[in-house]
Design an enzyme around this catalytic site. Structure first.
Site, PDB file in Angstrom:
ATOM      1  N   ASP A 255       0.819  -1.213   0.000  1.00 23.02           N
ATOM      2  CA  ASP A 255       0.000   0.000   0.000  1.00 23.02           C
ATOM      3  C   ASP A 255       0.856   1.266   0.000  1.00 23.02           C
ATOM      4  O   ASP A 255       1.913   1.322   0.623  1.00 23.02           O
ATOM      5  CB  ASP A 255      -0.897  -0.012   1.241  1.00 23.02           C
ATOM      6  CG  ASP A 255      -1.834   1.168   1.308  1.00 23.02           C
ATOM      7  OD1 ASP A 255      -2.655   1.316   0.394  1.00 23.02           O
ATOM      8  OD2 ASP A 255      -1.729   1.954   2.272  1.00 23.02           O
TER       9      ASP A 255
ATOM     10  N   GLU B  97       1.250  -0.540  -5.096  1.00 19.94           N
ATOM     11  CA  GLU B  97       0.278   0.522  -5.353  1.00 19.94           C
ATOM     12  C   GLU B  97       1.088   1.814  -5.473  1.00 19.94           C
ATOM     13  O   GLU B  97       1.378   2.476  -4.486  1.00 19.94           O
ATOM     14  CB  GLU B  97      -0.745   0.641  -4.225  1.00 19.94           C
ATOM     15  CG  GLU B  97      -1.850   1.623  -4.584  1.00 19.94           C
ATOM     16  CD  GLU B  97      -2.391   2.421  -3.398  1.00 19.94           C
ATOM     17  OE1 GLU B  97      -3.408   3.114  -3.571  1.00 19.94           O
ATOM     18  OE2 GLU B  97      -1.790   2.371  -2.322  1.00 19.94           O
TER      19      GLU B  97
END
Length: 425
Positions: free
Chosen positions: A302, A355
């Site tokens: 993330d 990401e």
């Protein structure tokens, strides 16, 4: 009362930890039941003046004093009355004399939120049945990926345990033709509304749906149905809850002390200090923990963009340039390359998906060629453009076909995953 004296941990363990290369950190730190009885507690708190283990074994009364393990910064002791299932915390005494009750950063089990004590784990009783899946899974070029993203807490009301979720989710995604599920973070987190992105228990599957063995069963169920399991993993930041990682020993231990480097303005969280060997070790070992202990098939890492840029979401004057005067976070780059290299060596068939929402080059190129070493990158631009196109009234889309075609200009510069995710849907 404890019978611990002197150094309880091996020289090799202490040496590897000091180097930042202890790949099985979860077997070294934390709470570990001993075959002869009792539990060994070990925690890293180098700037504390004293540490005590406090828990259910004596009604949360007088704490068990932990002994400093040489100059390692680790404190350890054996409490003979503790046993699996007991709740516990560390009473950490800072240099100024203030004592804070802290959950164990290495806890492998926790109370169910909103309670936040750590729980002494027992040995796993789960017998894996996914040998065929593990032998044939692959991260090779061309392997099909059709990923179903799911937040376990809201996916299907009334299904509230890992085992039932596993069976029902396997039926659902198999009928739809998906190859993998991707779980929004399942590491323990106090606030359900964060969807799991503010982690306090990096080594503990959330107790909202059962025990660590129940989570193993969840993964096993999906694997035996031919479905891979990816998890969102959050090494970019952590919350400021005073019972968790924040200011763990009274100092900025896991985070930078300078708020221009150690705090995230968008999320109100702390940023990990990637330049500290023990912190890098904590995170790299954590990635391996999920891959090895739970047979996870890959990590979607993330907020990589927030890690790469020192000025990410910061105003002028609100960030500190690197040693060359630039805005690239050199320590985070080194960490990400170490992470993908170690995972590539230890779990070569696991996926490592970034990401990353900017034009940072070579995210999915090998480390030896100047890349970050990820196997895949989320194409956030494609998602934004595609959703923007369909937001137009159909009669006007004729004038916006560029939104669909623009991505082809860079489509083959990385190994992209094309997501329609929780970020924008």
């Amino acid at each position: 009362m404890t019978y611990a004296r002197g150094v309880l941990l091996s020289d090799l363990d202490l040496h590897l930890f000091g180097e930042g290369n202890h790949r099985r950190l979860w077997q070294f730190l934390g709470a570990h039941p001993r075959p002869e009885g009792g539990v060994r507690f070990a925690v890293w708190a180098p700037n504390a003046t004293a540490v005590y283990a406090v828990g259910d074994w004596n009604g949360w009364g007088e704490g068990t004093p932990l002994a400093a393990q040489g100059s390692s910064g680790i404190w350890a002791a054996v409490e003979p009355s503790a046993q699996p299932g007991h709740r516990y915390k560390y009473a950490v005494v800072a240099r100024g004399g203030h004592t804070t009750m802290k959950a164990d950063p290495m806890a492998q089990a926790t109370e169910c939120p909103p309670s936040n004590a750590s729980v002494v784990p027992g040995p796993s009783q789960h017998l894996w049945g996914d040998q065929h899946w593990m032998a044939r899974r692959t991260a090779a070029h061309g392997a099909p990926l059709r990923i179903y993203e799911v937040h376990l807490g809201s996916w299907r009301h009334g299904v509230d345990n890992y085992r039932d979720l596993g069976h029902q989710l396997a039926d659902h995604v198999a009928d739809l033709g998906f190859t993998h599920v991707e779980l929004l973070p399942v590491a323990e987190h106090p606030f359900g509304g964060s969807w799991g992105y503010q982690v306090t228990g990096y080594y503990a599957p959330t107790a909202r749906f059962g025990t660590p063995d129940d989570f193993r069963a969840f993964v096993d169920i999906l694997h035996q149905r031919g479905i891979g399991v990816l998890v969102d993993w959050v090494p970019a930041h952590f919350p400021k809850d005073d019972w968790s990682l924040a200011r763990f020993d009274g100092t900025a231990l896991y985070e930078h002390s300078d708020p221009r480097q150690g705090e995230h303005p968008d999320w109100g969280t702390y940023v990990f200090n990637y330049g500290r060997t023990e912190v890098r070790n904590f995170l790299v070992a954590n990635a391996l923990y999920w891959l090895h202990e739970f047979h996870i098939d890959g990590l979607r890492v993330d907020a990589v963009a927030s890690m790469l840029y020192l000025d990410y979401s910061r105003p002028a004057g609100g960030w500190v340039p690197n040693r060359h005067g630039g805005r690239e976070n050199l320590e985070a780059i080194d960490f990400l390359r170490e992470l993908t290299s170690v995972v590539g060596n230890e779990a070569p068939s696991a996926l490592m998906i970034a990401e990353e929402s900017t034009a940072w080059p070579k995210v999915t190129h090998p480390v030896e060629y100047g890349g970050l070493g990820f196997t895949h990158k989320w194409n956030m631009g494609w998602m934004h453009d595609t959703l923007g196109y369909f937001q137009h009234d159909p009669i006007h889309r004729l004038w916006h076909h560029r939104d669909l075609s623009f991505g082809l200009l860079y489509a083959f510069s990385e190994r992209f995953v094309l997501p329609l995710s929780h970020d924008e849907v």
